[in-house]
Design a protein around this motif. Structure first.
Motif, PDB file in Angstrom:
ATOM      1  N   LEU A  81       0.836  -1.200   0.000  1.00 39.72           N
ATOM      2  CA  LEU A  81       0.000   0.000   0.000  1.00 39.72           C
ATOM      3  C   LEU A  81       0.870   1.249   0.000  1.00 39.72           C
ATOM      4  CD1 LEU A  81      -2.958  -0.843   2.422  1.00 39.72           C
ATOM      5  CD2 LEU A  81      -2.926  -0.868  -0.073  1.00 39.72           C
ATOM      6  N   ARG A  82       1.960   1.216   0.770  1.00 39.63           N
ATOM      7  CA  ARG A  82       2.871   2.361   0.793  1.00 39.63           C
ATOM      8  C   ARG A  82       3.542   2.563  -0.561  1.00 39.63           C
ATOM      9  NH1 ARG A  82       4.239   0.544   6.184  1.00 39.63           N
ATOM     10  NH2 ARG A  82       5.951  -0.691   5.313  1.00 39.63           N
ATOM     11  N   ASN A  83       3.650   1.488  -1.341  1.00 39.18           N
ATOM     12  CA  ASN A  83       4.341   1.578  -2.626  1.00 39.18           C
ATOM     13  C   ASN A  83       3.394   1.716  -3.816  1.00 39.18           C
ATOM     14  OD1 ASN A  83       7.513   1.055  -2.502  1.00 39.18           O
ATOM     15  ND2 ASN A  83       6.541  -0.012  -0.808  1.00 39.18           N
ATOM     16  N   GLY A  84       2.111   1.981  -3.546  1.00 38.92           N
ATOM     17  CA  GLY A  84       1.218   2.337  -4.635  1.00 38.92           C
ATOM     18  C   GLY A  84       0.151   1.345  -5.039  1.00 38.92           C
ATOM     19  N   ALA A  85       0.063   0.184  -4.384  1.00 41.05           N
ATOM     20  CA  ALA A  85      -1.001  -0.762  -4.737  1.00 41.05           C
ATOM     21  C   ALA A  85      -2.362  -0.201  -4.323  1.00 41.05           C
ATOM     22  CB  ALA A  85      -0.764  -2.115  -4.060  1.00 41.05           C
ATOM     23  N   SER A  86      -3.383  -0.538  -5.089  1.00 37.23           N
ATOM     24  CA  SER A  86      -4.733  -0.060  -4.791  1.00 37.23           C
ATOM     25  C   SER A  86      -5.605  -1.122  -4.136  1.00 37.23           C
ATOM     26  CB  SER A  86      -5.428   0.405  -6.083  1.00 37.23           C
ATOM     27  OG  SER A  86      -4.769   1.518  -6.634  1.00 37.23           O
ATOM     28  N   GLY A  87      -5.073  -2.324  -3.996  1.00 42.76           N
ATOM     29  CA  GLY A  87      -5.876  -3.379  -3.387  1.00 42.76           C
ATOM     30  C   GLY A  87      -5.041  -4.594  -3.041  1.00 42.76           C
ATOM     31  N   TYR A  88      -5.619  -5.466  -2.205  1.00 44.90           N
ATOM     32  CA  TYR A  88      -4.918  -6.635  -1.694  1.00 44.90           C
ATOM     33  C   TYR A  88      -5.949  -7.729  -1.461  1.00 44.90           C
ATOM     34  CZ  TYR A  88      -1.291  -8.963   1.236  1.00 44.90           C
ATOM     35  OH  TYR A  88      -0.353  -9.816   1.762  1.00 44.90           O
ATOM     36  N   VAL A  89      -5.911  -8.790  -2.263  1.00 47.20           N
ATOM     37  CA  VAL A  89      -6.889  -9.868  -2.130  1.00 47.20           C
ATOM     38  C   VAL A  89      -6.155 -11.208  -2.101  1.00 47.20           C
ATOM     39  CG1 VAL A  89      -7.239 -10.058  -4.621  1.00 47.20           C
ATOM     40  CG2 VAL A  89      -9.040 -10.828  -3.063  1.00 47.20           C
ATOM     41  N   LEU A  90      -6.631 -12.145  -1.295  1.00 46.02           N
ATOM     42  CA  LEU A  90      -5.985 -13.444  -1.159  1.00 46.02           C
ATOM     43  C   LEU A  90      -6.395 -14.378  -2.300  1.00 46.02           C
ATOM     44  CD1 LEU A  90      -6.309 -14.055   2.690  1.00 46.02           C
ATOM     45  CD2 LEU A  90      -4.408 -13.036   1.419  1.00 46.02           C
ATOM     46  N   LYS A  91      -5.479 -15.257  -2.705  1.00 46.67           N
ATOM     47  CA  LYS A  91      -5.748 -16.162  -3.811  1.00 46.67           C
ATOM     48  C   LYS A  91      -6.873 -17.145  -3.502  1.00 46.67           C
ATOM     49  CE  LYS A  91      -1.215 -16.296  -6.063  1.00 46.67           C
ATOM     50  NZ  LYS A  91      -0.079 -17.167  -6.451  1.00 46.67           N
ATOM     51  N   ASN A  92      -7.051 -17.481  -2.226  1.00 45.58           N
ATOM     52  CA  ASN A  92      -8.099 -18.435  -1.883  1.00 45.58           C
ATOM     53  C   ASN A  92      -9.452 -17.768  -1.639  1.00 45.58           C
ATOM     54  OD1 ASN A  92      -7.596 -17.169   0.533  1.00 45.58           O
ATOM     55  ND2 ASN A  92      -6.968 -19.005   1.650  1.00 45.58           N
ATOM     56  N   ALA A  93      -9.562 -16.496  -1.992  1.00 45.51           N
ATOM     57  CA  ALA A  93     -10.836 -15.794  -1.852  1.00 45.51           C
ATOM     58  C   ALA A  93     -11.810 -16.322  -2.914  1.00 45.51           C
ATOM     59  CB  ALA A  93     -10.638 -14.290  -2.032  1.00 45.51           C
TER      60      ALA A  93
END
Length: 215
Positions: free
Chosen positions: A94-106
């Motif tokens: 997030l500090r480096n510019g990502a707009s989201g974070y989702v797990l592969k097993n979602a």
């Protein structure tokens, strides 16, 4: 929505491509096996979104690629796709510019929802990890200083700031405040300049520190 998928496992790239291409408004335009190739494919296709795995040995990792892609291609939204439910990974990307974070097993529907949110200028955090993010940011909360740049914001900018932090897109904010999209974009640029912020995650962190999300 034009999408690139970067993952070191071919079966993962294939599986997510099928899920995404099944959507009428989404298309996977390219795939990559490591961070360096991901950067090259973004440079070639200029996608709306890249799904980026964090760990892609032996090539360049997604951790490194996130910062490079964000710096050189800010118009491409970065959605991290990983098995790591680790707070440190979350804070770093997030500090480096990502707009989201989702797990592969979602579930598939969660991935599609995350893509839509990020595409609309929102920020998506995997629900199980959202509370950790909030606790960490609130822990860093400091008192207002007399020279706090927040005092330089206009009334309209103070209205727009928390809406942006909550993930509303420019069009949604424009409809809420009965102004044009261009006006919202101009105010957002001024807010970032006055507060010396460089990215959406920084703006969210600032809003949390200043308790502006319920403004």
């Amino acid at each position: 929505m034009r999408i690139v998928i970067a993952d070191d496992h071919a079966v993962v790239r294939s599986g997510f491509s099928m899920i995404i291409n099944y959507q009428e408004d989404m298309e996977v335009v390219s795939t990559a096996a490591d961070g360096m190739e991901a950067y090259q494919e973004v440079a070639k296709h200029h996608p709306d979104i890249i799904l980026l795995d964090l760990s892609m040995p032996p090539g360049e990792s997604g951790l490194i690629a996130t910062g490079k892609i964000h710096d050189d291609f800010p118009e491409t939204k970065i959605l991290i796709l990983t098995m790591h439910d680790d707070d440190e990974y979350l804070f770093h990307v997030l500090r480096n510019g990502a707009s989201g974070y989702v797990l592969k097993n979602a579930p598939d529907e969660e991935l599609i929802s995350a893509i839509r949110i990020v595409y609309q200028d929102g920020t998506y955090i995997e629900p199980k990890m959202a509370s950790s993010l909030v606790k960490e940011l609130v822990k860093q909360e400091g008192e207002f200083e007399q020279s706090d740049p927040l005092q330089a914001l206009t009334k309209r900018e103070l209205e727009i700031l928390p809406l942006v932090a909550k993930g509303y897109g420019n069009k949604e904010i424009a409809n809420m405040l009965y102004v044009s999209v261009k006006t919202v974009e101009a105010h957002k640029a001024k807010i970032m300049e006055k507060l010396n912020l460089n990215s959406k995650p920084e703006l969210v962190e600032y809003a949390l520190k200043k308790k502006l999300l319920d403004f």
